[in-house]
Scaffold this motif. Structure first.
Motif, PDB file in Angstrom:
ATOM      1  N   ASN B 273      63.584   5.874  84.852  1.00 30.16           N
ATOM      2  CA  ASN B 273      62.690   6.608  85.747  1.00 30.16           C
ATOM      3  C   ASN B 273      62.626   6.051  87.252  1.00 30.16           C
ATOM      4  OD1 ASN B 273      60.939   4.264  86.203  1.00 30.16           O
ATOM      5  ND2 ASN B 273      60.139   4.668  83.926  1.00 30.16           N
ATOM      6  N   ILE B 274      62.123   6.710  88.028  1.00 31.56           N
ATOM      7  CA  ILE B 274      62.054   6.439  89.463  1.00 31.56           C
ATOM      8  C   ILE B 274      61.608   4.992  89.890  1.00 31.56           C
ATOM      9  CG2 ILE B 274      61.481   6.947  91.877  1.00 31.56           C
ATOM     10  CD1 ILE B 274      63.435   8.910  91.295  1.00 31.56           C
ATOM     11  N   PHE B 277      64.394   2.716  88.927  1.00 29.46           N
ATOM     12  CA  PHE B 277      65.294   2.824  90.043  1.00 29.46           C
ATOM     13  C   PHE B 277      65.221   2.053  91.117  1.00 29.46           C
ATOM     14  CE2 PHE B 277      66.632   5.032  93.942  1.00 29.46           C
ATOM     15  CZ  PHE B 277      68.295   5.166  93.732  1.00 29.46           C
ATOM     16  N   HIS B 342      60.498  10.462  97.754  1.00 26.63           N
ATOM     17  CA  HIS B 342      60.425   9.517  96.934  1.00 26.63           C
ATOM     18  C   HIS B 342      59.007   8.806  96.443  1.00 26.63           C
ATOM     19  CE1 HIS B 342      64.273   8.118  95.304  1.00 26.63           C
ATOM     20  NE2 HIS B 342      64.947   8.569  96.461  1.00 26.63           N
ATOM     21  N   CYS B 349      55.843   9.763  88.588  1.00 28.98           N
ATOM     22  CA  CYS B 349      56.251   9.196  87.613  1.00 28.98           C
ATOM     23  C   CYS B 349      54.852   8.174  87.052  1.00 28.98           C
ATOM     24  CB  CYS B 349      57.409   8.010  88.411  1.00 28.98           C
ATOM     25  SG  CYS B 349      58.082   6.814  87.150  1.00 28.98           S
ATOM     26  N   THR B 377      66.399  11.371  86.146  1.00 26.74           N
ATOM     27  CA  THR B 377      66.225  10.491  87.094  1.00 26.74           C
ATOM     28  C   THR B 377      67.633  10.522  88.174  1.00 26.74           C
ATOM     29  OG1 THR B 377      65.152   8.789  85.821  1.00 26.74           O
ATOM     30  CG2 THR B 377      65.912   7.827  87.632  1.00 26.74           C
ATOM     31  N   THR B 380      67.330  13.335  90.275  1.00 27.21           N
ATOM     32  CA  THR B 380      66.256  13.422  91.313  1.00 27.21           C
ATOM     33  C   THR B 380      66.756  12.383  92.419  1.00 27.21           C
ATOM     34  OG1 THR B 380      64.791  13.623  89.301  1.00 27.21           O
ATOM     35  CG2 THR B 380      63.993  12.897  91.476  1.00 27.21           C
ATOM     36  N   VAL B 381      67.393  11.401  92.085  1.00 26.89           N
ATOM     37  CA  VAL B 381      67.886  10.416  92.891  1.00 26.89           C
ATOM     38  C   VAL B 381      69.086  11.238  93.974  1.00 26.89           C
ATOM     39  CG1 VAL B 381      69.300   8.403  93.206  1.00 26.89           C
ATOM     40  CG2 VAL B 381      67.079   8.143  91.780  1.00 26.89           C
TER      41      VAL B 381
END
Lengths: 77, 402
Positions: B273-274, B277, B342, B349, B377, B380-381
């Motif tokens: 998940n973010i 990350f 973000h 998240c 993830t 998304t990144v």
């Protein structure tokens, strides 16, 4: 002191495991994040009277219930 | 006089290997040769900030004198009293040069500020960290020489990783046993060679060979196309391998000098998940923001009971952190949108993690959900990096020009 800290951790994480497994890694398991860390520091200040500034908080020294108990006891002494 | 940018060409690495050799030998005999270490640090700084870049060298010297004077002034003040406003003022004055450097190009159409130099933001992070730790009483003594060594440590001067004063000084003064140093040396050399693979092969392939082609095709198509999607992934790979490669050089070189500079990356694309990350991506920066901005802000709000809801506090913290990070990258719409993106991602998240905690029984968790989480993830990144790349901006202008 030990019971008090475990109680704080139970309230904070909503997990019973922190009382049974004192070597549980609170950060790796996601039970505590930065937000909960700050809450923990404030609770320790209010309930145990130990003052820990944010910059003295080194994660590796606080990652399990046992380490937290040891840390607080050393700060109390 | 010649000028050489850090870790750019084989000559630079040859110079590192040659000049670090006496340090390696001394360490193997469990000795430190401080004067020599200082000498070669000075040499490498001269190499990067001398020659055609001499104006940057002057800027660096003036900057460091100014900041050290400020730190010393605050240290002396803090020994006597502890007014919050003096602390805020000191932090503000410390970041004024960085603000000028960041704002100048936005106002004067890309014009670079004369007080800027390579790595100014990384030194500023170290300085602000020091001021905050002085405020907390965590830094108990001010040593001029060691502060200069810390701020100007040549392996990390251009782009980090961002070290912490107390950690660095601990390593600097500590003599490792031969066995421990050998471990470190082995790791350091391995990191540098891994860095070669990352930067000069993989990043070269994505960034230099692939990216221009993909960019051209994406521009020719315009709008949303498969080429744009390809650009997103190619750019993301280049960004990671280029920066992770650089970081490996910086960490590897530090290790050889007996300094355990923190790592910057820990398999970021394996994050589920973010939030995870950001615990794996550009770690020295994200931890800096976490410790010096997010946690301090949250601490301040909670202690003074300014906001009741813990969720609101956390979200406000995320927004503040990522907006500042966006502005720090540069004052352009895409860096700021990248920051906001973000912040939103991490707020979503957190909400999901809370939901999952409540409904633990109903939500399946197995290998497939984990793989899906990593996939989601990663994408998304990569999308956030497409925003970050500024390519959408280029596309817009390209479209208008046509």
């Amino acid at each position: 002191m030990k019971e008090k800290i475990i109680e704080i951790l139970q309230d904070l994480t909503g997990s019973e495991e922190v009382a049974t497994n004192l070597d549980l890694n609170l950060f790796d398991t996601g039970l505590i994040d930065s937000m909960a860390t700050v809450q923990l520091l404030l609770e320790l200040q209010a309930q145990c009277g130990v003052d820990v500034p944010v910059s003295e908080f080194e994660r590796s020294e606080w990652e399990t219930p046992n380490k937290i108990i040891a840390k607080v006891e050393s700060l109390k002494a | 006089m010649i000028n050489m940018q850090p870790y750019q060409n084989p000559t630079y690495f040859m110079l590192i290997a040659l000049t670090l050799l006496p340090i390696v030998i001394a360490n193997l005999y469990e000795k430190k040769i401080y004067w020599y270490q200082t000498l070669i640090s000075f040499g490498f700084l001269l190499l990067s900030f001398g020659g055609i870049k001499w104006h940057q060298g002057i800027a660096l010297i003036v900057y460091v004198i100014f900041e050290i004077f400020l730190i010393k002034l605050y240290f002396n003040y803090r020994a006597k009293s502890n007014n919050s406003w003096i602390f805020y003022l000191t932090v503000f004055v410390a970041i004024i040069p960085l603000i000028i450097v960041k704002v100048t190009p936005a106002i004067y159409g890309g014009q670079v500020s004369i007080i800027g130099f390579l790595g100014i933001s990384y030194i500023t992070f170290k300085i602000v960290g020091m001021i905050m730790e002085i405020r907390d009483g965590a830094i108990k003594e001010f040593r001029l020489g060691q502060t200069i060594q810390f701020l100007l440590f040549f392996p990390t001067i251009s782009s980090g990783p961002i070290d912490r004063y107390r950690r660095f000084v601990g390593d600097y003064n500590n003599q490792l046993s031969r066995k421990k140093y050998l471990d470190l040396l082995e790791k350091g050399v391995w990191y540098i060679f891994l860095g070669f693979l990352y930067k000069f092969f993989i990043a070269y392939f994505f960034g230099t060979l692939l990216m221009p082609q993909v960019a051209q095709n994406a521009l020719a198509r315009g709008g949303i196309s498969w080429w744009l999607v390809a650009y997103m992934y190619v750019y993301s790979m280049d960004l990671f391998f280029d920066f992770a490669g650089y970081s490996l050089f910086a960490v590897g070189t530090s290790y050889i000098m007996g300094i355990v500079t923190p790592m910057n990356f820990n398999r970021p694309f394996a994050a589920a998940n973010i939030k995870e990350f950001w615990n794996r991506w550009h770690m020295s920066l994200s931890f800096w923001f976490r410790d010096y901005i997010y946690m301090r802000l949250v601490f301040f709000i909670m202690k003074n009971k300014l906001i009741k809801s813990r969720i609101t506090i956390a979200n406000l913290g995320y927004l503040t952190l990522f907006l500042i990070m966006g502005f720090w990258h540069g004052i352009t719409w895409y860096y700021i949108v990248y920051g906001l993106f973000h912040a939103c991602a991490i707020i979503v998240c957190d909400a999901w993690l809370r939901f999952k905690k409540k409904h633990r029984q109903q939500i399946p968790s197995n290998r497939f959900t984990k793989a899906f989480a990593i996939f989601l993830t990663f994408n998304t990144v990569c999308f956030s990096f497409l925003i970050f790349s500024g390519f959408l901006n280029t596309m817009m202008f390209h479209h208008i020009m046509k």
